[in-house]
Scaffold this motif. Structure first.
Motif, short mmCIF file in Angstrom:
data_model
loop_
_atom_site.label_atom_id
_atom_site.label_comp_id
_atom_site.label_asym_id
_atom_site.label_seq_id
_atom_site.Cartn_x
_atom_site.Cartn_y
_atom_site.Cartn_z
N HIS A 144 3.62 44.85 -66.27
CA HIS A 144 4.58 45.11 -67.33
C HIS A 144 6.03 45.11 -66.83
CE1 HIS A 144 2.01 46.32 -70.88
NE2 HIS A 144 1.13 46.10 -69.93
N ARG A 145 6.32 44.37 -65.76
CA ARG A 145 7.70 44.23 -65.29
C ARG A 145 8.40 43.05 -65.96
NH1 ARG A 145 5.36 46.08 -60.33
NH2 ARG A 145 4.91 43.95 -59.65
N GLU A 146 7.64 42.04 -66.38
CA GLU A 146 8.15 40.89 -67.14
C GLU A 146 7.18 40.64 -68.28
OE1 GLU A 146 10.07 37.51 -64.84
OE2 GLU A 146 8.74 38.34 -63.32
N CYS A 147 7.67 39.97 -69.33
CA CYS A 147 6.80 39.71 -70.48
C CYS A 147 6.58 38.21 -70.67
CB CYS A 147 7.36 40.33 -71.75
SG CYS A 147 8.73 39.41 -72.46
N ILE A 148 5.60 37.88 -71.48
CA ILE A 148 5.37 36.50 -71.90
C ILE A 148 6.12 36.31 -73.21
CG2 ILE A 148 3.65 34.83 -72.68
CD1 ILE A 148 3.25 35.42 -69.78
N PRO A 149 7.08 35.38 -73.28
CA PRO A 149 7.79 35.16 -74.54
C PRO A 149 6.90 34.43 -75.54
CG PRO A 149 8.50 33.57 -72.92
CD PRO A 149 7.57 34.50 -72.20
N PHE A 150 6.87 34.92 -76.76
CA PHE A 150 6.08 34.28 -77.81
C PHE A 150 7.05 33.47 -78.68
CE2 PHE A 150 2.75 36.61 -76.17
CZ PHE A 150 1.58 36.41 -76.87
N ARG A 151 6.84 32.15 -78.72
CA ARG A 151 7.76 31.27 -79.43
C ARG A 151 7.11 30.62 -80.65
NH1 ARG A 151 9.67 30.16 -73.93
NH2 ARG A 151 11.80 30.89 -73.84
N ARG A 152 5.90 30.12 -80.53
CA ARG A 152 5.26 29.45 -81.66
C ARG A 152 4.42 30.42 -82.48
NH1 ARG A 152 2.14 24.02 -80.61
NH2 ARG A 152 4.30 23.38 -80.31
N PHE A 153 3.50 31.11 -81.83
CA PHE A 153 2.61 32.03 -82.54
C PHE A 153 3.21 33.43 -82.45
CE2 PHE A 153 -0.08 28.58 -80.86
CZ PHE A 153 -0.47 28.03 -82.07
N LYS A 154 4.26 33.66 -83.24
CA LYS A 154 5.01 34.89 -83.08
C LYS A 154 4.96 35.81 -84.29
CE LYS A 154 9.27 32.59 -84.44
NZ LYS A 154 10.63 32.30 -84.06
N GLY B 31 4.17 38.76 -86.39
CA GLY B 31 3.67 40.10 -86.15
C GLY B 31 3.79 40.56 -84.71
N VAL B 32 4.40 39.76 -83.85
CA VAL B 32 4.57 40.13 -82.44
C VAL B 32 5.77 41.05 -82.33
CG1 VAL B 32 5.03 39.25 -80.13
CG2 VAL B 32 3.50 38.01 -81.64
N GLY B 33 5.61 42.13 -81.60
CA GLY B 33 6.69 43.10 -81.45
C GLY B 33 7.82 42.58 -80.59
N ARG B 34 8.94 43.27 -80.67
CA ARG B 34 10.12 42.87 -79.91
C ARG B 34 10.22 43.70 -78.63
NH1 ARG B 34 14.63 43.35 -84.45
NH2 ARG B 34 13.60 45.34 -84.67
N THR B 35 10.77 43.07 -77.61
CA THR B 35 10.98 43.76 -76.34
C THR B 35 12.23 43.21 -75.67
OG1 THR B 35 10.05 44.26 -74.16
CG2 THR B 35 9.40 42.18 -75.15
N GLY B 36 12.91 44.06 -74.94
CA GLY B 36 14.11 43.65 -74.23
C GLY B 36 13.83 42.69 -73.08
N GLN B 37 12.58 42.70 -72.57
CA GLN B 37 12.23 41.82 -71.46
C GLN B 37 12.24 40.34 -71.88
OE1 GLN B 37 8.48 43.09 -69.85
NE2 GLN B 37 9.30 45.00 -69.08
N ALA B 38 12.15 40.07 -73.16
CA ALA B 38 12.12 38.69 -73.64
C ALA B 38 13.51 38.09 -73.74
CB ALA B 38 11.42 38.62 -74.99
N LYS B 39 14.54 38.90 -73.55
CA LYS B 39 15.92 38.44 -73.71
C LYS B 39 16.27 37.33 -72.72
CE LYS B 39 18.90 41.60 -74.74
NZ LYS B 39 19.88 42.71 -74.65
N ILE B 40 15.74 37.38 -71.51
CA ILE B 40 16.07 36.36 -70.50
C ILE B 40 15.47 35.00 -70.85
CG2 ILE B 40 16.34 38.01 -68.63
CD1 ILE B 40 13.56 37.22 -67.65
N PHE B 41 14.50 34.96 -71.78
CA PHE B 41 13.91 33.70 -72.21
C PHE B 41 14.56 33.17 -73.48
CE2 PHE B 41 10.54 36.05 -69.99
CZ PHE B 41 10.31 35.17 -68.95
N GLY B 42 15.57 33.88 -73.99
CA GLY B 42 16.25 33.43 -75.18
C GLY B 42 15.55 33.77 -76.47
N THR B 43 14.65 34.73 -76.44
CA THR B 43 13.95 35.17 -77.64
C THR B 43 13.85 36.68 -77.61
OG1 THR B 43 11.94 34.89 -78.97
CG2 THR B 43 11.67 34.91 -76.58
N SER B 44 13.37 37.26 -78.68
CA SER B 44 13.27 38.72 -78.70
C SER B 44 11.83 39.20 -78.75
CB SER B 44 14.02 39.26 -79.92
OG SER B 44 13.44 38.76 -81.11
N GLN B 45 10.88 38.29 -78.96
CA GLN B 45 9.49 38.70 -79.11
C GLN B 45 8.70 38.36 -77.86
OE1 GLN B 45 9.24 36.43 -82.82
NE2 GLN B 45 8.34 38.26 -83.72
N GLY B 46 7.89 39.31 -77.40
CA GLY B 46 7.09 39.10 -76.22
C GLY B 46 5.94 40.07 -76.14
#
Length: 180
Positions: free
Chosen positions: A56-66, A68-83
């Motif tokens: 849980h130090r990095e997340c998987i960014p969810f881009r296509r199947f997103k 109902g996926v919750g938001r996390t700050g760890q996804a910010k480095i991938f240019g998205t908010s959901q991970g």
């Protein structure tokens, strides 16, 4: 069982290795997002990244199947908010990468230079179960397994393009044409 057919052949088969898992009981959507997150990475970075996801130090960014996926700050480095942190999918992908690494060592490739060149995740055939509902009804209760394939290629040393010399030549040719 038949020999697995890969969807793509590597451009240089001598410098490539493959790994494939068929009909794995892991969710297709989670596995697709996890695999796309490591596409193009070096093997060592991909393994470190997936281990960080498990911790849980990095997340998987969810881009296509997103949906109902919750938001996390760890996804910010991938240019998205959901991970998310899909544990089972990540563990299976790690085992496939370990298999590809063993295949590379058997071929005599340099493991430090391996790059994930091709990733494909497909839906496998659903397995049928049933769940019993109220008033004597029965509904389907099916899982959505995946087929995953990786092709890793050894990266050659990049040769830099001599941009300065060609630009000066073009400029001098252009000035000669204008003056003539």
């Amino acid at each position: 069982m038949t020999k697995p057919v890969y969807s793509k052949t590597p451009s240089n088969p001598e410098k490539s290795c493959k790994s494939r898992g068929s009909n794995l009981r892991i969710h297709f959507k989670n596995t697709r997002e996890s695999a796309m997150a490591i596409k193009g990475m070096l093997l060592t970075r991909a393994k470190a990244y997936l281990n960080n996801v498990l911790a849980h130090r990095e997340c998987i960014p969810f881009r296509r199947f997103k949906g109902g996926v919750g938001r996390t700050g760890q996804a910010k480095i991938f240019g998205t908010s959901q991970g998310r942190w899909p544990k089972k999918s990540v563990e299976h992908i790690l085992s496939l990468l370990q298999n590809a690494e063993a295949n590379a060592e058997a071929k005599g490739l340099n493991v430090q230079k391996l790059k994930i060149a091709h990733v494909q995740v497909q839906r496998a055939q659903q397995q049928r179960r049933r769940t019993y509902r109220a008033h004597g009804r029965i509904n389907p209760y099916m899982c959505s397994p995946s087929t995953v394939e990786f092709i890793l290629t050894e990266v050659e040393k990049a040769v830099p393009k001599p941009a300065e010399e060609s630009a000066q030549k073009k400029k001098s040719v252009a000035t000669q044409e204008i003056s003539a």
